[in-house]
Design a protein around this motif. Structure first.
Motif, PDB file in Angstrom:
ATOM      1  N   SER A  46     -10.846   1.011 -12.236  1.00 34.45           N
ATOM      2  CA  SER A  46      -9.518   1.131 -12.843  1.00 34.45           C
ATOM      3  C   SER A  46      -8.441   1.278 -11.780  1.00 34.45           C
ATOM      4  CB  SER A  46      -9.441   2.272 -13.865  1.00 34.45           C
ATOM      5  OG  SER A  46      -9.800   3.479 -13.317  1.00 34.45           O
ATOM      6  N   ILE A  54      -7.847  -2.248 -10.697  1.00 34.30           N
ATOM      7  CA  ILE A  54      -7.040  -2.998 -11.663  1.00 34.30           C
ATOM      8  C   ILE A  54      -5.580  -2.596 -11.553  1.00 34.30           C
ATOM      9  CG2 ILE A  54      -6.554  -3.205 -14.128  1.00 34.30           C
ATOM     10  CD1 ILE A  54      -9.476  -3.249 -14.678  1.00 34.30           C
ATOM     11  N   PHE A  55      -5.340  -1.316 -11.453  1.00 31.45           N
ATOM     12  CA  PHE A  55      -3.985  -0.814 -11.331  1.00 31.45           C
ATOM     13  C   PHE A  55      -3.305  -1.403 -10.092  1.00 31.45           C
ATOM     14  CE2 PHE A  55      -0.605   2.237 -11.359  1.00 31.45           C
ATOM     15  CZ  PHE A  55      -0.360   2.507 -10.029  1.00 31.45           C
ATOM     16  N   GLN A  89      13.177  -2.196 -13.227  1.00 34.84           N
ATOM     17  CA  GLN A  89      13.151  -3.588 -13.656  1.00 34.84           C
ATOM     18  C   GLN A  89      13.375  -3.787 -15.142  1.00 34.84           C
ATOM     19  OE1 GLN A  89      10.071  -6.557 -12.786  1.00 34.84           O
ATOM     20  NE2 GLN A  89       9.778  -5.399 -10.904  1.00 34.84           N
ATOM     21  N   PRO A 100       6.408 -13.836  -9.842  1.00 32.92           N
ATOM     22  CA  PRO A 100       7.591 -13.235 -10.496  1.00 32.92           C
ATOM     23  C   PRO A 100       8.903 -13.684  -9.863  1.00 32.92           C
ATOM     24  CG  PRO A 100       5.950 -11.565 -10.009  1.00 32.92           C
ATOM     25  CD  PRO A 100       5.483 -12.813  -9.355  1.00 32.92           C
ATOM     26  N   PHE A 126      -1.477   6.475  -5.461  1.00 32.41           N
ATOM     27  CA  PHE A 126      -2.091   6.532  -6.779  1.00 32.41           C
ATOM     28  C   PHE A 126      -3.604   6.372  -6.710  1.00 32.41           C
ATOM     29  CE2 PHE A 126      -2.262   6.521 -11.242  1.00 32.41           C
ATOM     30  CZ  PHE A 126      -3.330   5.713 -11.560  1.00 32.41           C
ATOM     31  N   VAL A 145       9.368  -8.758 -15.153  1.00 38.19           N
ATOM     32  CA  VAL A 145      10.611  -9.494 -15.343  1.00 38.19           C
ATOM     33  C   VAL A 145      10.463 -10.517 -16.457  1.00 38.19           C
ATOM     34  CG1 VAL A 145      11.976  -9.413 -13.256  1.00 38.19           C
ATOM     35  CG2 VAL A 145       9.917 -10.756 -13.262  1.00 38.19           C
ATOM     36  N   PRO A 164       0.804  -1.225   0.000  1.00 43.24           N
ATOM     37  CA  PRO A 164       0.000   0.000   0.000  1.00 43.24           C
ATOM     38  C   PRO A 164       0.836   1.275   0.000  1.00 43.24           C
ATOM     39  CG  PRO A 164      -0.967  -1.598   1.485  1.00 43.24           C
ATOM     40  CD  PRO A 164       0.329  -2.170   1.028  1.00 43.24           C
ATOM     41  N   THR A 165       2.091   1.196   0.404  1.00 41.31           N
ATOM     42  CA  THR A 165       2.883   2.422   0.417  1.00 41.31           C
ATOM     43  C   THR A 165       3.010   3.021  -0.970  1.00 41.31           C
ATOM     44  OG1 THR A 165       4.919   1.139   0.198  1.00 41.31           O
ATOM     45  CG2 THR A 165       4.262   1.779   2.414  1.00 41.31           C
ATOM     46  N   ILE A 211      -1.498   3.227  -2.406  1.00 46.10           N
ATOM     47  CA  ILE A 211      -2.460   4.189  -1.880  1.00 46.10           C
ATOM     48  C   ILE A 211      -2.332   5.567  -2.528  1.00 46.10           C
ATOM     49  CG2 ILE A 211      -3.149   5.488   0.171  1.00 46.10           C
ATOM     50  CD1 ILE A 211      -2.844   3.042   1.796  1.00 46.10           C
ATOM     51  N   TRP A 264       0.619  -7.762  -8.201  1.00 44.26           N
ATOM     52  CA  TRP A 264       0.864  -9.036  -8.876  1.00 44.26           C
ATOM     53  C   TRP A 264       2.278  -9.079  -9.427  1.00 44.26           C
ATOM     54  CZ3 TRP A 264      -2.274 -13.210  -9.250  1.00 44.26           C
ATOM     55  CH2 TRP A 264      -2.011 -14.159 -10.233  1.00 44.26           C
ATOM     56  N   ASN A 265       2.685  -7.925  -9.901  1.00 37.44           N
ATOM     57  CA  ASN A 265       3.895  -7.780 -10.668  1.00 37.44           C
ATOM     58  C   ASN A 265       5.149  -7.503  -9.863  1.00 37.44           C
ATOM     59  OD1 ASN A 265       4.932  -7.359 -13.272  1.00 37.44           O
ATOM     60  ND2 ASN A 265       3.034  -6.324 -13.787  1.00 37.44           N
ATOM     61  N   GLU A 266       4.987  -7.112  -8.654  1.00 38.07           N
ATOM     62  CA  GLU A 266       6.057  -6.483  -7.882  1.00 38.07           C
ATOM     63  C   GLU A 266       7.209  -7.442  -7.642  1.00 38.07           C
ATOM     64  OE1 GLU A 266       7.424  -6.525  -4.682  1.00 38.07           O
ATOM     65  OE2 GLU A 266       8.487  -4.621  -5.011  1.00 38.07           O
ATOM     66  N   PHE A 267       8.413  -6.934  -7.681  1.00 34.02           N
ATOM     67  CA  PHE A 267       9.587  -7.791  -7.613  1.00 34.02           C
ATOM     68  C   PHE A 267      10.459  -7.558  -6.385  1.00 34.02           C
ATOM     69  CE2 PHE A 267      12.145 -10.823  -9.763  1.00 34.02           C
ATOM     70  CZ  PHE A 267      13.448 -10.568  -9.387  1.00 34.02           C
ATOM     71  N   LEU A 268      10.893  -6.350  -6.172  1.00 31.48           N
ATOM     72  CA  LEU A 268      11.946  -6.114  -5.200  1.00 31.48           C
ATOM     73  C   LEU A 268      11.553  -6.399  -3.755  1.00 31.48           C
ATOM     74  CD1 LEU A 268      14.857  -5.284  -5.012  1.00 31.48           C
ATOM     75  CD2 LEU A 268      14.146  -2.917  -4.801  1.00 31.48           C
ATOM     76  N   THR A 289      -2.697  -5.208 -10.379  1.00 31.10           N
ATOM     77  CA  THR A 289      -1.615  -5.549 -11.287  1.00 31.10           C
ATOM     78  C   THR A 289      -0.250  -5.208 -10.717  1.00 31.10           C
ATOM     79  OG1 THR A 289      -3.101  -5.027 -13.091  1.00 31.10           O
ATOM     80  CG2 THR A 289      -0.793  -5.311 -13.638  1.00 31.10           C
ATOM     81  N   LEU A 290      -0.157  -4.040 -10.089  1.00 30.27           N
ATOM     82  CA  LEU A 290       1.136  -3.681  -9.526  1.00 30.27           C
ATOM     83  C   LEU A 290       1.554  -4.654  -8.430  1.00 30.27           C
ATOM     84  CD1 LEU A 290       1.759   0.106  -9.251  1.00 30.27           C
ATOM     85  CD2 LEU A 290       2.460  -1.519 -10.949  1.00 30.27           C
ATOM     86  N   LEU A 323       0.485   4.992   5.985  1.00 26.61           N
ATOM     87  CA  LEU A 323       1.647   5.680   5.424  1.00 26.61           C
ATOM     88  C   LEU A 323       2.607   6.111   6.525  1.00 26.61           C
ATOM     89  CD1 LEU A 323       0.155   7.756   2.493  1.00 26.61           C
ATOM     90  CD2 LEU A 323       1.343   5.583   2.445  1.00 26.61           C
ATOM     91  N   PHE A 370       1.451  10.341 -12.706  1.00 22.39           N
ATOM     92  CA  PHE A 370       1.922   9.150 -12.013  1.00 22.39           C
ATOM     93  C   PHE A 370       2.776   8.288 -12.911  1.00 22.39           C
ATOM     94  CE2 PHE A 370       0.887   8.403  -7.726  1.00 22.39           C
ATOM     95  CZ  PHE A 370      -0.060   9.351  -7.418  1.00 22.39           C
TER      96      PHE A 370
END
Lengths: 438, 282, 326
Positions: free
Chosen positions: B203, B206-207, C266, B232, B158, C152, B152-153, B156, B213-217, B210-211, C58, C256
Motif C-alpha cells: 500500500s 501504491i500510494f 490543485q 498531467p 509517508f 487536474v 521522494p521529499t 519518503i 503519477w499525479n504530481e503537477f507543480l 500514484t502520488l 532529505l 497524513f
C-alpha cells in the motif's frame, strides 16, 4: 543598471558593430535583416542557444507559425532556438522560479502589467522598443504603460488580445435591436427583453483573470469610478462606483444568466455555443470555434463594443509583451530575435496566422489586410483605442497586481449580487484596496 | 481472508450487496461520464438538451487527436519511468527507515523521527522555488531526474511512517524467536519482518506510485520541453488553450492516463492476500 | 495494548507465530558472525545504516529548501529582490486580512469534514472489500480509479459536471422532476464548499479504503472466529477486535491525509480558484495567488506555513503515541 553580460558578449557586440559598420549603413540600423540583405552571416558563437517561453495560444495555427519563425531566425543567425509553450496561468510559477534561480528561458512572455511585477528580473530593452515605435508609430497607451517601469522599457510590446461583446444578431433583431446597443441604458432594455425570452446575456463573476475583470474594470470605469486616482490613492468609494454596483445588481436579475457567479473564462464560451446565452464579453475565441464547429451560430454572431457609460467607454486590456531576462547570457541574441520578429515581414505573417485574435501594438497594424477579410472582426481592431490597464488612471504597479489577484473588484460585484448592500460592498472593496495599496 | 457468515439472503443483500453497489456506483459514476465524453462528437458535447449518458454516434476521433496533436505516448512513458523509479527509491528508504524507527532503540530515534515527518509540513507550493535552486545546482533541470529526486521529499516521510505503523502491528516476539534460533538482527529483519509487512509495503508503494503519477507543480516547473512532460502537465497545458477546453481529448487523456495503472494495481492488490496467508499460516 | 480484551487472542497469536517462525524461515546454519555482522548487531549502528539513505536524500533535497521556506515566511521577499527579515509582520498582515481569515476557516472546515468522511466511508469500503465475492478483483481495482486519475484532469471533469449550464446532476434532477430551476453548484459559497468536499472525498476515499484493507488483512480471522464463539456480534467484533488492531495504521493514514488536505491546492484551484467571491479559498490557493501572481513570496510563505506550529505539535504527539507502545 549594468547588465550581467560577460566579456564574451561584449566582444560579440563589438564584433557585430564592426561587422555592421563594414557591411554598410543599412546594416547598422537594420540588425539581422540588414545583415541578411547585405549577404553577411551574423556572428554569434557556435552553439548559442535561445529559449523562448510563451503561452499556449488559443489559436493553434499561431503557435505553429511562431515556432516556424523561430526556426527561421535560428537558421539565419546560426543559433539554436527552442520554444516552450504552457498555459497562461502556469506562466507565473515558471517565471518566479526562473528569476529566483537565475536560470531558465531567455525570453519570456509578459501578460498585462507583469513587467512591473517582475521588473527586477528583467533586462532593459529600450533600444529595441523605441526602434520599433520610431518605425511603426507610437504604441497604444496601455501597451506602453504596462511595459515601461520607471524610465526603462522592461518588455517589448507584442500585441493585445482584446475582448468585445459577441452577440446573436438574429436574437437581437427579434427584440428590435438592429445593432449592438451603444449605451448601458439601451443595453439594459435589450437585455430585459432577451431574458424574458429565456435568452439572457452572460457574464462571469468567478475567480478567473479574463472575463470577470472585463466587466469589473470596464463597468467601473464606464460609470466614472476607479480603484485609485492618478496619484495612487484609493478612490473606489465614490458615487460613481456605487452607481456601477447598483447597475450590475439590477441587470443581474433583469438581463444576465444567473450561473455567472460560478463562471470562469471558459464558461461563457460554452454557454454561448450551446445557445443558452445571447451575448457575452469575450475574445475572438467564441467566434473562431463557432466558425469551425458551429457554422450556423457563426453566421449570426456579430461583435459589438462595450456600451458607453457616463464615464466613457472602456475596455480592460493589458496587452502582451516579450521580456528578456536579466540573468540571460544571450541577451544580444534575444534582442536580435525580438527586433527581427517585430519587423514587418515577420510580424505580418504571425498576425495573419492569428486570424484576428490579436491586435498589433501600434496603429500601423490596423491596416493589415486580414481586417478587410472578415468585417465582423473590426470591433476588435477598434477596441484597443479604448483599452486601459489595471490600476487606471493610476500606474499599473505591483500593487495593482495585488488588487487584481485578490479579485477585489470582481468580488465587490459578486458580493453585491449575492445580496450584500451595494454601499457595504463598495466599502469592503475600499478597505481591501487600502490594504493592497498600503 | 475473512469468511463472514450471513443469516438470511436478505440480510446479505442489505448489509453487503446494496452498500457495495452504491459504493462502486458513486465511485465510478464520474468515470462513466468521462468515458462517454471521450467518445462523443463535439457537436453533442455542447448540446444542453441532450442526454448526457449515452451517444448514438460514438467516435474515436478524440483518442486519435490525443495521439496526433500531442506527444501523449512520450508523456505516458515519461510518467511511467518517473513514477516507478521515485517509488522504488522512496519505498526502499521508507522500508529501512520505518523498521529502524519502529523496532530499534537508539538515542536519536525520537528527534530523527520527528525531523523526517516535520519536512512533510512544508507544502510543495512553497518548496518548489528553493528546490528549483537545488535542481539547477545539480544540473538536472528539464530531465526526469529533476523530479525523480525531488518526489521522494514528500514520498519518503509517508512511506516511513506507514511502514512504522505496520511494523508496530507485528509482535516483537516473532523476531525474537528467530534470533533465539540464531538468526542475526539483519536476517531477522529481512527474513521475518519484511515479509510480514508486505501488505504495508504494497500500500505504501501504491500510494507513492500514484502520488508521483499525479504530481503537477514540480513537473510543471522543472520539466520544460514537450518531450519531457508528464501526462498531467502535458494533457492539461496543451489541451486547455486559454478559454477553450478540448474536452474530448482531455477526457481521453484522463482515461488513458489512469486505466492502465488501475489494471496493474488490481494485480498487486490481490497479492496482499497470498502474501499474508503465506506468512501467517506458514 | 495492556488492558485490551484482545489480549488473550494476541497471546495466542504470538504462540502460533513462535511455532511458525522457524518453519516459515529457512534459517541458515549458524555461522560465526563476521566483523560487519557483529557491528550490525548493535542497534544504533544498524539504525544508522538503515536511516542513512533517507537522511541523505532529505538533507540534500529538503533541508535547505525547508529552512529557506521558513525564512521566507518571516521576510518581505518579492520575486527578483532580496528580502529582509521582518519578523512576524507577515502574520500580522494575515490576521488583518478578511480573505485570509475566510481561508483559515475554510481550510479547517474542508479538512475536518473531508477527513472524517474519508475515514468513515473508507473504513466501510475496506470492510466491504474484505470479503470474497465474484468480480472482487475488478471491483478492488476500479475502486482505486479516483485516486489514480491525475487530479487536474478528474477535477476538470467534475467542473463540467457542476457546470451552471451543463451539469449532469441538474439534468438528472430536472428530468426526474425533483427540481424545476437548475442548482448553481459552484455559484454559492456554502454549496461550492460542499462540492469541493465531495470531490475531495471522492478522490481520497479509495486511498483510505485500500490502506485500511491492508490493515484488515493483517487481522487474523481466527480472532474473529474466537470472538464470535464467545458471543460477540458483528459490531462488537469490529469495535473491539478489529479496530484496536488497526489503530496504528489508521492513525498514520488519518494524520497524513489531514496534513495533505490542509495543504490541498490543485483541487480547489481547478474547481473554483477560491471563488465565488473568495468564499472557497484555502491556505494553499490563497498562498499561491499571493506568492505567484502578486509575486509576494514572503507573504505567500507565511500563509502556507500558518499552521506549521500547530501541525508540528500534532506530529510530535503522534510520534510519541506510536513509540510509547513499546
Amino acid at each position: 543598471m549594468a547588465m550581467r553580460e560577460g566579456r564574451q558578449t561584449i566582444h560579440r557586440r563589438v564584433f557585430l558593430r564592426a561587422a555592421g559598420a563594414a557591411a554598410g549603413a543599412a546594416v547598422a540600423s537594420g540588425g539581422i535583416p540588414g545583415i541578411v540583405s547585405a549577404q553577411k552571416a551574423p556572428s554569434f558563437p557556435k552553439g548559442t542557444k535561445l529559449n523562448v517561453l510563451e503561452w499556449v495560444s488559443f489559436v493553434p495555427a499561431s503557435d505553429v507559425e511562431f515556432k516556424r519563425l523561430a526556426g527561421e531566425f535560428g537558421k539565419l543567425a546560426g543559433v539554436d532556438v527552442t520554444v516552450d509553450l504552457i498555459n497562461m496561468n502556469d506562466l507565473n510559477p515558471r517565471i518566479a522560479s526562473a528569476i529566483e534561480t537565475r536560470s531558465g528561458p531567455d525570453i519570456i512572455m509578459m501578460i498585462s502589467n507583469w513587467p512591473h511585477l517582475y521588473a527586477d528580473g528583467l533586462a532593459d530593452v529600450d533600444d529595441v522598443a523605441e526602434e520599433i515605435a520610431k518605425r511603426d508609430g507610437a504604441y497604444y497607451e496601455h501597451n506602453k504603460k504596462v511595459s515601461v517601469v520607471g524610465n526603462s522599457w522592461k518588455a517589448v510590446p507584442l500585441c493585445s488580445v482584446p475582448s468585445t461583446w459577441a452577440y446573436r444578431e438574429d436574437w437581437f433583431k427579434e427584440v428590435g435591436a438592429s445593432k449592438f446597443p451603444d449605451t448601458w441604458d439601451e443595453w439594459r432594455k435589450v437585455g430585459i427583453a432577451l431574458k424574458k425570452k429565456n435568452r439572457p446575456m452572460g457574464q462571469a463573476f468567478g475567480h478567473s483573470l479574463g472575463d470577470p475583470n472585463n466587466w469589473a474594470y470596464s463597468v467601473t470605469w464606464g460609470f466614472g469610478g476607479a480603484e485609485i486616482d492618478q496619484a495612487g490613492r484609493v478612490a473606489i468609494n465614490s458615487k460613481e462606483t456605487l452607481e456601477a454596483v447598483k447597475f450590475t445588481v439590477a441587470v443581474w436579475k433583469d438581463c444576465l444568466d444567473e450561473g455567472g457567479l460560478a463562471w470562469d473564462d471558459s464558461s461563457n464560451n460554452r454557454a454561448y455555443l450551446a445557445g443558452t446565452i445571447s451575448a457575452t464579453i469575450n475574445g475572438a475565441s467564441i467566434y473562431f470555434v463557432a466558425k469551425r464547429q458551429f457554422p450556423d451560430i457563426a453566421k449570426v454572431t456579430g461583435h459589438g463594443h462595450m456600451p458607453n457609460g457616463p464615464g466613457g467607454r472602456f475596455y480592460s486590456i493589458g496587452g502582451q509583451g516579450r521580456a528578456i531576462m536579466k540573468y540571460s547570457k544571450n541577451q544580444q541574441v534575444a534582442k536580435e530575435f525580438l527586433r527581427w520578429f517585430m519587423d514587418r515581414p515577420q510580424y505580418e505573417k504571425w498576425m495573419a496566422s492569428n486570424d484576428g485574435y490579436v491586435v498589433g501594438p501600434t496603429p500601423f497594424w490596423e491596416k493589415h489586410s486580414l481586417w478587410e477579410k472578415d468585417p465582423k472582426l473590426a470591433p476588435f481592431k477598434e477596441s484597443v483605442k479604448f483599452g486601459r490597464w489595471p490600476g487606471y488612471p493610476g500606474p499599473p504597479s505591483r500593487k495593482a497586481s495585488e488588487a487584481l489577484v485578490k479579485y477585489i473588484l470582481v468580488d465587490m460585484y459578486a458580493q453585491a449580487i449575492k445580496g450584500m448592500k451595494p454601499e457595504d460592498a463598495v466599502k469592503w472593496a475600499e478597505s481591501e484596496l487600502k490594504k493592497a495599496y498600503a | 481472508m475473512t469468511t463472514v457468515r450471513y443469516g438470511s439472503r436478505l440480510k446479505r443483500a442489505v448489509t453487503f450487496h446494496v452498500p457495495l453497489v452504491l459504493m462502486v456506483g458513486a465511485t465510478l459514476f464520474p468515470f462513466y461520464w468521462m468515458v462517454i465524453t471521450s467518445i462523443r462528437p463535439d457537436r453533442e458535447l455542447y448540446n444542453v438538451q441532450m442526454n448526457p449518458f449515452f451517444t448514438l454516434h460514438p467516435t474515436l476521433k478524440h483518442f486519435q487527436d490525443l495521439f496526433a496533436l500531442t506527444m501523449f505516448a512520450h508523456w505516458a512513458w515519461n510518467t511511467l519511468f518517473i513514477a516507478t523509479v521515485s517509488t522504488a527509491i522512496s519505498l526502499s528508504c521508507g522500508l529501512l527507515a520505518g523498521y529502524a524507527l519502529a523496532r530499534l532503540q537508539f538515542r536519536w530515534a525520537a528527534p530523527l523521527g520527528t525531523l523526517i515527518f516535520v519536512t512533510y509540513l512544508v507544502p510543495p507550493t512553497l518548496l518548489f522555488i528553493p528546490l528549483g535552486d537545488v535542481v539547477k545546482t545539480f544540473g538536472i533541470g528539464d530531465t526526469p531526474w529533476a523530479v525523480i529526486l525531488t518526489y521522494p521529499t514528500f514520498l519518503i516521510p509517508f512511506c516511513t511512517w506507514l511502514l512504522m505503523g505496520y511494523f508496530k502491528t507485528i509482535p516483537r516476539e516473532i523476531e525474537e524467536c528467530a534470533r533465539i534460533d540464531g538468526a542475526s538482527r539483519l536476517q531477522a529483519m529481512i527474513r521475518i519482518s519484511f515479509p510480514l509487512a508486505v501488505p504495508g509495503i504494497l500500500s505504501a508503494g501504491i500510494f507513492a506510485f500514484t502520488l508521483s503519477w499525479n504530481e503537477f507543480l514540480y513537473a510543471l516547473v522543472f520539466l520544460s520541453s514537450p518531450q519531457q512532460k508528464t501526462i498531467p502537465i502535458g494533457v492539461f497545458t496543451e489541451l486547455v488553450r486559454g478559454d477553450v477546453f478540448y474536452w474530448g481529448p482531455l477526457m481521453a487523456g484522463a482515461l488513458l492516463g489512469s486505466i492502465p495503472v488501475a489494471l496493474v494495481y488490481s494485480f498487486f492488490v490481490e497479492h496482499y492476500v497470498t502474501a499474508l496467508t503465506g506468512a501467517v499460516k506458514g | 495494548m495492556a488492558d485490551h480484551p484482545v489480549e488473550p487472542f494476541l497471546a495466542e497469536r504470538r504462540a502460533r507465530a513462535a511455532v511458525a517462525a522457524p518453519v516459515a524461515v529457512a534459517v541458515p546454519e549458524v555461522r560465526r558472525p563476521t566483523w560487519l555482522g557483529h557491528l550490525l548487531e548493535r542497534e544504533h549502528v544498524l539504525a544508522g545504516v538503515l536511516l542513512a539513505p533517507t537522511l541523505i536524500i532529505l538533507a540534500v533535497f529538503i533541508a535547505y529548501p525547508f529552512l529557506l521556506g521558513i525564512w521566507l515566511a518571516v521576510s518581505d521577499k518579492v520575486v527578483g529582490r532580496p528580502g529582509a527579515f521582518v519578523g512576524l509582520e507577515n502574520f500580522r498582515v494575515n490576521l488583518n486580512d478578511a480573505i485570509f481569515l475566510r481561508a483559515f476557516q475554510n481550510t479547517f472546515v474542508y479538512t475536518f469534514i473531508a477527513t472524517v468522511l474519508k475515514l468513515v466511508l473508507g473504513m466501510g469500503a475496506a470492510l466491504l472489500l474484505n470479503h470474497h465475492f465474484r468480480f472482487k478483483r475488478i471491483v478492488r481495482a476500479s475502486m482505486l480509479l479516483p485516486w489514480i486519475v491525475p487530479t487536474v484532469l478528474s477535477t476538470l471533469a467534475w467542473q463540467w459536471m457542476f457546470d451552471a449550464t451543463f451539469s449532469v446532476f441538474n439534468w438528472m434532477l430536472m428530468n426526474v422532476g425533483l427540481i424545476s430551476t437548475r442548482i448553481l453548484w459552484l455559484g454559492d459559497g456554502v454549496m461550492a464548499m460542499g462540492c469541493l468536499i465531495l470531490v475531495n472525498v471522492w478522490r481520497g476515499m479509495p486511498f483510505f479504503a485500500i490502506t485500511l484493507l491492508a490493515g484488515l488483512q493483517t487481522v487474523n480471522p481466527d480472532l474473529h472466529e474466537a470472538a464470535e464463539i464467545d458471543g460477540a456480534n458483528a459490531w462488537q467484533r469490529f469495535w473491539r477486535v478489529t479496530l484496536p488492531l488497526i489503530k496504528p495504521i489508521m492513525l498514520v493514514v488519518v494524520l497524513f491525509s489531514m496534513i495533505a488536505t490542509f495543504a490541498d491546492f490543485q483541487l480547489i484551484y481547478v474547481l473554483t480558484r477560491g471563488g465565488p467571491y473568495s468564499s472557497t479559498h484555502v491556505f494553499g490557493t490563497y498562498a499561491y495567488e499571493i506568492a505567484m501572481r502578486a509575486a509576494k513570496l514572503g507573504q505567500g510563505a507565511s500563509i502556507s506555513l500558518f499552521l506549521f506550529p500547530f501541525l508540528l505539535v500534532v506530529i510530535v504527539l503522534q510520534l510519541w503515541y506510536i513509540r510509547r507502545n513499546d
